[in-house]
Write a protein that holds these residues in place. Structure first.
Motif, mmCIF file in Angstrom:
data_model
loop_
_atom_site.group_PDB
_atom_site.id
_atom_site.type_symbol
_atom_site.label_atom_id
_atom_site.label_comp_id
_atom_site.label_asym_id
_atom_site.label_seq_id
_atom_site.Cartn_x
_atom_site.Cartn_y
_atom_site.Cartn_z
ATOM 1 N N MET A 60 0.824 -1.212 0.000
ATOM 2 C CA MET A 60 0.000 0.000 0.000
ATOM 3 C C MET A 60 0.859 1.263 0.000
ATOM 4 N N ASP A 61 2.176 1.139 0.045
ATOM 5 C CA ASP A 61 3.117 2.260 0.069
ATOM 6 C C ASP A 61 2.762 3.277 1.148
ATOM 7 N N THR A 62 2.443 2.785 2.321
ATOM 8 C CA THR A 62 2.109 3.684 3.421
ATOM 9 C C THR A 62 3.340 4.362 4.013
ATOM 10 N N ASP A 63 4.529 3.830 3.702
ATOM 11 C CA ASP A 63 5.746 4.425 4.250
ATOM 12 C C ASP A 63 6.359 5.476 3.326
ATOM 13 N N GLY A 64 5.852 5.576 2.090
ATOM 14 C CA GLY A 64 6.344 6.587 1.160
ATOM 15 C C GLY A 64 7.720 6.318 0.595
ATOM 16 N N LEU A 65 8.271 5.137 0.799
ATOM 17 C CA LEU A 65 9.629 4.847 0.333
ATOM 18 C C LEU A 65 9.746 4.803 -1.192
ATOM 19 N N ALA A 66 8.644 4.492 -1.888
ATOM 20 C CA ALA A 66 8.713 4.381 -3.342
ATOM 21 C C ALA A 66 8.338 5.683 -4.049
ATOM 22 N N THR A 67 8.164 6.751 -3.304
ATOM 23 C CA THR A 67 7.795 8.029 -3.902
ATOM 24 C C THR A 67 8.906 8.514 -4.820
ATOM 25 N N GLY A 68 8.543 8.861 -6.044
ATOM 26 C CA GLY A 68 9.509 9.403 -6.993
ATOM 27 C C GLY A 68 10.446 8.368 -7.569
ATOM 28 N N PHE A 69 10.133 7.094 -7.381
ATOM 29 C CA PHE A 69 11.003 6.028 -7.899
ATOM 30 C C PHE A 69 10.898 5.951 -9.415
ATOM 31 N N VAL A 70 12.050 5.928 -10.082
ATOM 32 C CA VAL A 70 12.083 5.780 -11.539
ATOM 33 C C VAL A 70 12.923 4.543 -11.835
ATOM 34 N N PRO A 71 12.302 3.476 -12.382
ATOM 35 C CA PRO A 71 13.076 2.266 -12.670
ATOM 36 C C PRO A 71 14.115 2.526 -13.752
ATOM 37 N N GLY A 72 15.230 1.813 -13.646
ATOM 38 C CA GLY A 72 16.281 1.933 -14.640
ATOM 39 C C GLY A 72 16.597 0.571 -15.208
ATOM 40 N N GLY A 73 17.242 0.526 -16.329
ATOM 41 C CA GLY A 73 17.609 -0.747 -16.924
ATOM 42 C C GLY A 73 16.396 -1.495 -17.437
ATOM 43 N N ALA A 74 16.437 -2.823 -17.365
ATOM 44 C CA ALA A 74 15.389 -3.673 -17.923
ATOM 45 C C ALA A 74 14.082 -3.573 -17.151
ATOM 46 N N GLU A 75 14.105 -3.079 -15.896
ATOM 47 C CA GLU A 75 12.878 -2.995 -15.108
ATOM 48 C C GLU A 75 11.857 -2.067 -15.746
ATOM 49 N N GLY A 76 12.317 -1.030 -16.423
ATOM 50 C CA GLY A 76 11.426 -0.027 -16.985
ATOM 51 C C GLY A 76 10.831 -0.395 -18.318
ATOM 52 N N GLU A 77 11.223 -1.518 -18.864
ATOM 53 C CA GLU A 77 10.723 -1.912 -20.188
ATOM 54 C C GLU A 77 9.404 -2.595 -20.124
#
Length: 77
Positions: A60-77
């Motif tokens: 649920m991203d209640t901790d906000g740790l993934a805020t503004g995350f931009v995947p790089g490499g193969a993850e973003g494909e």
């Protein structure tokens, strides 16, 4: 280092594991034979997802740790 000997039991080969290693009766293992002939035994663990309800493990991203995350490499494909 512990040692073990293969013995025959019926139509099977049995490798006895010493009680001193701390495994309980009925413990199941994944077995892998390596190219050099060595065996790797990995104890099976319970499937933590076997009896879950829908969305029980949803992040649920209640901790906000993934805020503004931009995947790089193969993850973003």
């Amino acid at each position: 280092m512990e040692t073990a000997k293969i013995r025959k039991q019926g139509n099977s080969l049995v490798l006895t594991i010493s009680k001193s290693l701390g495994y309980e009766l009925g413990t199941e293992f994944f077995i892998s034979k390596e190219t050099d002939g060595s065996l790797i035994l990995i104890p099976k663990v319970p499937d933590i997802y076997a009896n879950v309800s829908e969305n029980e493990y949803k992040d649920m991203d209640t901790d906000g740790l993934a805020t503004g995350f931009v995947p790089g490499g193969a993850e973003g494909e």
